[in-house]
Design a protein around this motif. Structure first.
Motif, PDB file in Angstrom:
ATOM      1  N   PHE A   1     -11.630 -66.933  -0.524  1.00  0.00           N
ATOM      2  CA  PHE A   1     -11.672 -65.499  -0.862  1.00  0.00           C
ATOM      3  C   PHE A   1     -13.056 -65.096  -1.339  1.00  0.00           C
ATOM      4  CE2 PHE A   1      -6.904 -65.082  -2.156  1.00  0.00           C
ATOM      5  CZ  PHE A   1      -6.544 -65.079  -0.836  1.00  0.00           C
ATOM      6  N   ASN A   2     -13.555 -65.835  -2.303  1.00  0.00           N
ATOM      7  CA  ASN A   2     -14.811 -65.438  -2.953  1.00  0.00           C
ATOM      8  C   ASN A   2     -16.046 -65.647  -2.090  1.00  0.00           C
ATOM      9  OD1 ASN A   2     -13.449 -64.649  -5.268  1.00  0.00           O
ATOM     10  ND2 ASN A   2     -13.566 -66.692  -6.154  1.00  0.00           N
ATOM     11  N   ARG A   3     -15.992 -66.624  -1.224  1.00  0.00           N
ATOM     12  CA  ARG A   3     -17.188 -66.945  -0.444  1.00  0.00           C
ATOM     13  C   ARG A   3     -17.242 -66.224   0.894  1.00  0.00           C
ATOM     14  NH1 ARG A   3     -19.650 -72.967   0.439  1.00  0.00           N
ATOM     15  NH2 ARG A   3     -21.610 -72.299   1.365  1.00  0.00           N
ATOM     16  N   TYR A   4     -16.090 -66.061   1.555  1.00  0.00           N
ATOM     17  CA  TYR A   4     -16.099 -65.571   2.934  1.00  0.00           C
ATOM     18  C   TYR A   4     -15.390 -64.244   3.167  1.00  0.00           C
ATOM     19  CZ  TYR A   4     -17.596 -70.348   3.753  1.00  0.00           C
ATOM     20  OH  TYR A   4     -18.284 -71.520   3.717  1.00  0.00           O
ATOM     21  N   VAL A   5     -14.369 -63.929   2.388  1.00  0.00           N
ATOM     22  CA  VAL A   5     -13.582 -62.724   2.645  1.00  0.00           C
ATOM     23  C   VAL A   5     -14.329 -61.493   2.136  1.00  0.00           C
ATOM     24  CG1 VAL A   5     -11.403 -61.514   2.166  1.00  0.00           C
ATOM     25  CG2 VAL A   5     -11.404 -63.985   2.593  1.00  0.00           C
ATOM     26  N   HIS A   6     -14.360 -60.453   2.959  1.00  0.00           N
ATOM     27  CA  HIS A   6     -14.989 -59.192   2.577  1.00  0.00           C
ATOM     28  C   HIS A   6     -14.344 -58.683   1.290  1.00  0.00           C
ATOM     29  CE1 HIS A   6     -16.175 -54.978   2.735  1.00  0.00           C
ATOM     30  NE2 HIS A   6     -17.110 -55.342   3.594  1.00  0.00           N
ATOM     31  N   PRO A   7     -15.141 -58.214   0.329  1.00  0.00           N
ATOM     32  CA  PRO A   7     -14.579 -57.769  -0.961  1.00  0.00           C
ATOM     33  C   PRO A   7     -13.456 -56.734  -0.829  1.00  0.00           C
ATOM     34  CG  PRO A   7     -16.971 -57.832  -1.075  1.00  0.00           C
ATOM     35  CD  PRO A   7     -16.605 -58.113   0.354  1.00  0.00           C
ATOM     36  N   ASP A   8     -13.552 -55.850   0.161  1.00  0.00           N
ATOM     37  CA  ASP A   8     -12.522 -54.820   0.321  1.00  0.00           C
ATOM     38  C   ASP A   8     -11.204 -55.381   0.854  1.00  0.00           C
ATOM     39  OD1 ASP A   8     -14.390 -52.997  -0.560  1.00  0.00           O
ATOM     40  OD2 ASP A   8     -14.855 -52.224   1.440  1.00  0.00           O
ATOM     41  N   ASP A   9     -11.205 -56.611   1.357  1.00  0.00           N
ATOM     42  CA  ASP A   9      -9.992 -57.213   1.919  1.00  0.00           C
ATOM     43  C   ASP A   9      -9.382 -58.285   1.018  1.00  0.00           C
ATOM     44  OD1 ASP A   9     -10.407 -55.576   4.082  1.00  0.00           O
ATOM     45  OD2 ASP A   9     -11.102 -57.161   5.416  1.00  0.00           O
ATOM     46  N   ARG A  10     -10.036 -58.613  -0.064  1.00  0.00           N
ATOM     47  CA  ARG A  10      -9.568 -59.712  -0.915  1.00  0.00           C
ATOM     48  C   ARG A  10      -8.197 -59.436  -1.529  1.00  0.00           C
ATOM     49  NH1 ARG A  10     -15.431 -60.859  -3.595  1.00  0.00           N
ATOM     50  NH2 ARG A  10     -16.294 -61.863  -1.740  1.00  0.00           N
ATOM     51  N   GLU A  11      -7.986 -58.249  -2.024  1.00  0.00           N
ATOM     52  CA  GLU A  11      -6.708 -57.927  -2.656  1.00  0.00           C
ATOM     53  C   GLU A  11      -5.561 -58.018  -1.650  1.00  0.00           C
ATOM     54  OE1 GLU A  11      -4.118 -57.145  -5.726  1.00  0.00           O
ATOM     55  OE2 GLU A  11      -6.225 -57.744  -5.772  1.00  0.00           O
ATOM     56  N   LYS A  12      -5.770 -57.526  -0.449  1.00  0.00           N
ATOM     57  CA  LYS A  12      -4.752 -57.609   0.598  1.00  0.00           C
ATOM     58  C   LYS A  12      -4.375 -59.070   0.866  1.00  0.00           C
ATOM     59  CE  LYS A  12      -6.194 -56.759   4.853  1.00  0.00           C
ATOM     60  NZ  LYS A  12      -6.580 -56.080   6.100  1.00  0.00           N
ATOM     61  N   LEU A  13      -5.358 -59.951   0.922  1.00  0.00           N
ATOM     62  CA  LEU A  13      -5.078 -61.368   1.170  1.00  0.00           C
ATOM     63  C   LEU A  13      -4.408 -62.029  -0.030  1.00  0.00           C
ATOM     64  CD1 LEU A  13      -6.580 -61.104   3.826  1.00  0.00           C
ATOM     65  CD2 LEU A  13      -7.713 -63.243   3.297  1.00  0.00           C
ATOM     66  N   ARG A  14      -4.796 -61.625  -1.229  1.00  0.00           N
ATOM     67  CA  ARG A  14      -4.149 -62.181  -2.429  1.00  0.00           C
ATOM     68  C   ARG A  14      -2.660 -61.822  -2.450  1.00  0.00           C
ATOM     69  NH1 ARG A  14      -9.196 -61.391  -5.033  1.00  0.00           N
ATOM     70  NH2 ARG A  14      -9.947 -63.360  -5.827  1.00  0.00           N
ATOM     71  N   ILE A  15      -2.351 -60.571  -2.127  1.00  0.00           N
ATOM     72  CA  ILE A  15      -0.955 -60.123  -2.094  1.00  0.00           C
ATOM     73  C   ILE A  15      -0.169 -60.906  -1.053  1.00  0.00           C
ATOM     74  CG2 ILE A  15       0.548 -58.164  -1.498  1.00  0.00           C
ATOM     75  CD1 ILE A  15      -1.625 -56.359  -2.828  1.00  0.00           C
ATOM     76  N   GLU A  16      -0.740 -61.085   0.123  1.00  0.00           N
ATOM     77  CA  GLU A  16      -0.090 -61.861   1.187  1.00  0.00           C
ATOM     78  C   GLU A  16       0.161 -63.293   0.726  1.00  0.00           C
ATOM     79  OE1 GLU A  16       1.356 -63.182   4.994  1.00  0.00           O
ATOM     80  OE2 GLU A  16       1.243 -61.210   4.060  1.00  0.00           O
ATOM     81  N   SER A  17      -0.813 -63.890   0.076  1.00  0.00           N
ATOM     82  CA  SER A  17      -0.690 -65.262  -0.395  1.00  0.00           C
ATOM     83  C   SER A  17       0.408 -65.384  -1.458  1.00  0.00           C
ATOM     84  CB  SER A  17      -2.026 -65.739  -0.961  1.00  0.00           C
ATOM     85  OG  SER A  17      -1.926 -67.066  -1.404  1.00  0.00           O
ATOM     86  N   GLU A  18       0.432 -64.463  -2.405  1.00  0.00           N
ATOM     87  CA  GLU A  18       1.454 -64.484  -3.444  1.00  0.00           C
ATOM     88  C   GLU A  18       2.840 -64.278  -2.857  1.00  0.00           C
ATOM     89  OE1 GLU A  18       0.287 -61.556  -6.326  1.00  0.00           O
ATOM     90  OE2 GLU A  18      -1.542 -62.661  -6.843  1.00  0.00           O
ATOM     91  N   LEU A  19       2.953 -63.403  -1.880  1.00  0.00           N
ATOM     92  CA  LEU A  19       4.243 -63.118  -1.252  1.00  0.00           C
ATOM     93  C   LEU A  19       4.818 -64.354  -0.568  1.00  0.00           C
ATOM     94  CD1 LEU A  19       6.348 -60.936  -0.462  1.00  0.00           C
ATOM     95  CD2 LEU A  19       4.972 -60.522   1.578  1.00  0.00           C
ATOM     96  N   ARG A  20       3.985 -65.070   0.145  1.00  0.00           N
ATOM     97  CA  ARG A  20       4.500 -66.234   0.889  1.00  0.00           C
ATOM     98  C   ARG A  20       4.967 -67.342  -0.050  1.00  0.00           C
ATOM     99  NH1 ARG A  20      -1.148 -67.976   3.277  1.00  0.00           N
ATOM    100  NH2 ARG A  20      -1.803 -69.425   1.687  1.00  0.00           N
ATOM    101  N   TYR A  21       4.391 -67.428  -1.250  1.00  0.00           N
ATOM    102  CA  TYR A  21       4.807 -68.454  -2.194  1.00  0.00           C
ATOM    103  C   TYR A  21       5.959 -68.004  -3.088  1.00  0.00           C
ATOM    104  CZ  TYR A  21       0.885 -71.408  -0.942  1.00  0.00           C
ATOM    105  OH  TYR A  21       0.020 -72.218  -0.260  1.00  0.00           O
TER     106      TYR A  21
END
Length: 180
Positions: A23-43
């Motif tokens: 997230f911190n190194r490669y994901v665009h800052p504007d997309d990080r929250e969307k990916l965090r939500i997706e990650s939390e949802l799957r777990y």
């Protein structure tokens, strides 16, 4: 993956990377929250489908931004707990750029249609110019519109219409502007 982001596994610190590091190194800052939500949802929710996909932007080592579609499969144990995942990141940058160009073209086509409808309804020259001003402002965001005739010397112009804040700053009382 490393080739897509224009680096090597050695420069990135190895073949594996934590979610937070990704997230911190490669994901665009504007997309990080969307990916965090997706990650939390799957777990957190065992009813979430095992086959997932999410689109996001990556920042390459040279600063270029690429769009990827991540497709992955969640592996769960007998109790529904996530024990792993595997998937693929597909570079869809060109596809996204083409989509954006099509949207822009459609926006311009709609503008021309609105403009031509207004022209058909125009009863005088002012109606035509107001329609032009409205669409130039709508599509290009310009707040100033001038329609003018240039004299033979090409030093002065007669302004037929000047709309916008800049107009009053450069026009003389008799609607003459000096070209520089």
């Amino acid at each position: 993956f490393y080739k897509m982001i224009k680096t090597t596994s050695e420069d990135a610190g190895g073949l594996t990377i934590s979610s937070e590091g990704y997230f911190n190194r490669y994901v665009h800052p504007d997309d990080r929250e969307k990916l965090r939500i997706e990650s939390e949802l799957r777990y957190s929710d065992p009813s979430v489908a095992n086959d997932r996909e999410i689109e996001h932007r990556l920042i390459c080592s040279d600063g270029e931004v690429r769009t990827v579609l991540a497709r992955y499969h969640i592996v769960r144990d007998d109790k529904g707990m996530v024990v792993g995942a595997f998937g693929i990141n597909m570079d869809i940058t060109e596809k996204k750029n083409t989509e954006l160009k099509l949207i822009e073209r459609e926006t311009h086509s709609q503008s021309l249609l609105r403009f031509s409808t207004l022209l058909e309804r125009a009863e005088n020259y002012d109606d035509v110019l107001n329609a032009a001003y409205k669409e130039v402002n709508n599509i290009l965001g310009y707040n100033n519109l001038w329609v003018y005739l240039i004299d033979d010397s090409k030093e002065h112009c007669l302004v037929l219409v000047a709309k916008g804040s800049v107009s009053k700053m450069i026009l003389s009382f008799d609607q003459i502007a000096t070209l520089t």
